[in-house]
Design an enzyme around this catalytic site. Structure first.
Site, PDB file in Angstrom:
ATOM      1  N   GLU A 135     -12.395  -0.721 -10.326  1.00  0.00           N
ATOM      2  CA  GLU A 135     -11.934  -1.658 -11.357  1.00  0.00           C
ATOM      3  C   GLU A 135     -12.850  -1.739 -12.576  1.00  0.00           C
ATOM      4  OE1 GLU A 135      -9.943  -2.290  -7.658  1.00  0.00           O
ATOM      5  OE2 GLU A 135     -12.107  -2.441  -8.073  1.00  0.00           O
ATOM      6  N   GLU A 145       0.818  -1.210   0.000  1.00  0.00           N
ATOM      7  CA  GLU A 145       0.000   0.000   0.000  1.00  0.00           C
ATOM      8  C   GLU A 145       0.855   1.265   0.000  1.00  0.00           C
ATOM      9  OE1 GLU A 145      -3.832  -1.893  -0.012  1.00  0.00           O
ATOM     10  OE2 GLU A 145      -3.096   0.101  -0.487  1.00  0.00           O
ATOM     11  N   ARG A 183       0.369   3.685  -3.293  1.00  0.00           N
ATOM     12  CA  ARG A 183      -0.312   4.950  -3.020  1.00  0.00           C
ATOM     13  C   ARG A 183       0.681   6.098  -2.853  1.00  0.00           C
ATOM     14  NH1 ARG A 183      -5.873   3.804   0.318  1.00  0.00           N
ATOM     15  NH2 ARG A 183      -5.923   1.543   0.136  1.00  0.00           N
TER      16      ARG A 183
END
Length: 639
Positions: A535, A268, A272
């Site tokens: 998505e 992550e 990010r």
């Protein structure tokens, strides 16, 4: 006291010399002094360490030898200056066998002697030999470290990079119809609304809680703050929300602290924070984003300190300690985590000139190339200790998804030079087609999960990215293969669209199944929620750009309307707990990826193709754009 023994049949030495008692005493005193002087000389004269080994333990000999060497060097240097003798003083350095706990005074003497001794011969520290021009010259193993060549610091040539782009970053804005522009402006308004509420109620926290109007920190980022700021930066820039972008930039400059001590997800933090900082640097050229990305990248490197070089999933950003997730089988690492580092780490090496980042991810490739793939598939769990699979669970959704995405994107980002990545992608997709792609009784194509040879006929929302991925890869295949893959991509995207249209909110569930007479719907309460995931609209965006079929924009606009109706609240956007009710309960979380991905993909869906053109950019799995390497982007003459 020295005792002279009398030999049998011979008078004592003093008696033999005819000495009287006072003379005997003086003789013995003289002899004792002579012996004391001789033994003392062994310890005081230079270059006497060979004799000291007879009397002193090894460690004491080493320390004394070091002191003697330093004194000798200093004396020689002084003598050279005073008498102008044509002698080169020996280089003084702490010997390899010296104790690391040597007294501070001794270390100071050695450093002083080294400075006085002049520049050492140029060689690698600790090396015994240097080879230049075919000649071998012996060098002492304990020679002082060489003086480094004066070399200009590494500099990334940003202006050259911008000239290498084939299209303006924000496009030309020409020839669009009013309806398309109006829809794009609506999505821009949604972005501004999400950002303004985050700034008002949660700036500096990781996400906004829009119902309670406060911030959420969470435990995924190891004490890092501002996940929404970093995730939103490039979206704000692309949407030309200039004031909001400056607010985000100012927070990074003044408040983004990397000196934290907590447990972070390697995955992550990479996708990010590092992805967002890298993308914003490439878009703007602002050095603050590059320097923060490089500093944070350094903090992730200890996670790779495993027997195989496969990183563990959790790292303490302060101490550098790393470990695997507690829920991961047998301490394994996760395919979608260690397989989703390649894009960012190559750019960290590109910007820093430090090859260590690229080498770390290339080693992951080497490990994966050696391990046997069951049926050609990549299971989700790999041991970082042995480099072998822990379970034979294969998924194109959660735990596996972005590994495959990064294979095709690594090839594209290399300007189609990374043939290893392309082959791995082609082979993996062939195995997926053979073993996992299925068609329901109602004619819907989906990708099942594989558990040791047994199929689980479900598809997660996360797996819906695969329509866009397959379409992207199909553009570079041969005739029949290209057509087959484009059809497969369109069918999978259509199935994911069905999961939206078959819900009451027109938003899709976290997972949907194809069993017990159910198709493209969630059959378990735990799978009914929607957390603002991107998505499905990601695949709409790719299919629109690659086919220009109007249905993809139409489907995207349906999502915009559903978000406005069911997820927009007074102070932001929130996920919902059940997509199958028209009065859903909100989960009170505005995810940072909603600003990074969902709104960005929707915006790009209604932009012209030259806005973040696919000829210039690839998107990391958090939708942060990273440039395709059309040329060597480093400054001329740099390593």
């Amino acid at each position: 006291m020295v005792v002279l023994r009398k030999l049998p049949g011979m008078p004592g030495w003093p008696a033999a010399l005819g000495l009287r008692l006072p003379q005997k005493f003086l003789f013995l005193l003289f002899l004792s002094g002579l012996l004391t002087l001789c033994f003392g000389a062994l310890f005081l004269l230079p270059d006497s360490s060979r004799f000291k080994r007879l009397f002193l333990p090894r460690r004491a000999t080493a320390s004394a030898s070091s002191s003697s060497s330093a004194s000798s060097s200093s004396a020689s240097s002084s003598s050279t200056r005073d008498t102008d003798l044509p002698r080169s003083p020996p280089a003084a350095a702490e010997p390899r066998h010296a104790s690391p706990a040597a007294p501070r005074r001794l270390r100071e003497k050695l450093r002083t002697a080294a400075r006085m001794a002049g520049p050492p011969a140029r060689t690698a520290p600790g090396s015994r030999q240097q080879v230049q021009g075919g000649e071998s010259r012996a060098q002492p193993a304990s020679a002082a470290p060489p003086a480094r060549e004066t070399r200009a610091p590494f500099r990334f040539d940003y202006e050259r990079f911008r000239r290498s782009l084939r299209h303006p970053v924000r496009g030309g804005r020409s020839g669009e119809d009013p309806e398309t522009r109006a829809r794009r402006m609506k999505i821009k308004e949604m972005m501004k609304f999400a950002w303004d509420n985050y700034k008002q109620y949660a700036l500096g926290k990781n996400e906004l809680r829009p119902l309670t109007r406060n911030g959420h920190i969470g435990n995924m980022f190891g004490g890092l703050r501002g996940a929404t700021v970093i995730d939103a930066l490039d979206t704000l820039y692309i949407m030309e929300l200039e004031e909001e972008f400056q607010e985000a930039k100012q927070w990074v400059e003044k408040s983004f602290d990397l000196n934290v001590n907590g447990e972070a997800s390697l995955f992550e933090v990479n996708i990010r924070y590092i992805g967002g900082l890298l993308a914003t640097y490439y878009l703007t050229g602002e050095e603050v984003f590059k320097s923060k990305a490089l500093e944070l990248g350094e903090k992730l490197l200890p996670a790779f300190n495993t027997p195989t070089g496969i990183p563990r999933g959790v790292i303490n950003l302060g101490s550098g300690m790393s470990w695997s997730w507690g829920w991961a089988s047998a301490g394994s690492s996760i395919l979608a985590e260690f397989g989703t580092l390649h894009l960012e780490f190559l750019h960290l090496s590109e910007l820093s000139g430090n090859p260590v980042f690229a080498e770390k991810v290339r080693n992951i490739r080497r490990v994966l190339s050696r391990v046997e793939k069951p049926q050609g598939l990549y299971p989700n769990f790999l041991s970082p200790v042995t480099g072998s699979w822990v379970q034979h669970h294969v998924s194109i959704g959660g735990l596996g998804d972005s590994f495959y995405e990064y294979l095709i994107k690594s090839w594209l980002m290399s300007d189609k030079k990374d043939s290893e990545a392309k082959k791995m992608y082609d082979d993996a997709l062939e195995a997926i087609e053979k073993h996992l792609v299925k068609k329901s009784a109602g004619g819907l194509t989906y990708i099942a999960e594989w558990r040791g040879g047994i199929l689980d006929h479900k598809m997660g929302h996360l797996a819906c990215f695969s329509g866009g991925m397959i379409a992207l890869g199909a553009q570079h295949g041969a005739g029949d293969r290209r057509q087959r893959h484009m059809e497969l991509a369109a069918e999978i995207t259509s199935t994911c669209h069905e999961s939206y249209t078959r819900s009451d909110t027109k938003l899709g569930p976290e997972a949907f199944r194809f069993d017990a007479g159910s198709e493209a719907t969630a059959t378990r309460l735990s799978e009914r929620y929607y957390i603002l995931r991107p998505e499905v609209v990601e695949s709409y965006m790719y299919l629109w750009r690659l086919t220009h079929q109007p249905k993809y924009r139409h489907w995207g606009w349906e999502v915009v309307q559903a978000l406005e109706k069911h997820c927009r609240v007074e102070a932001g956007f929130s996920g919902i707990r059940d997509v199958y009710t028209t009065t859903p309960t909100h989960d009170n979380m505005q995810q940072s990826f909603f600003l990074a991905e969902t709104l960005k993909y929707l915006y790009l869906l209604f932009c012209e193709d030259d806005v973040l053109s696919l000829e210039d950019w690839v998107f990391n799995t958090e939708a942060h754009p990273l440039p395709i390497n059309h040329t060597d982007l480093r400054a001329a003459g740099q390593p």
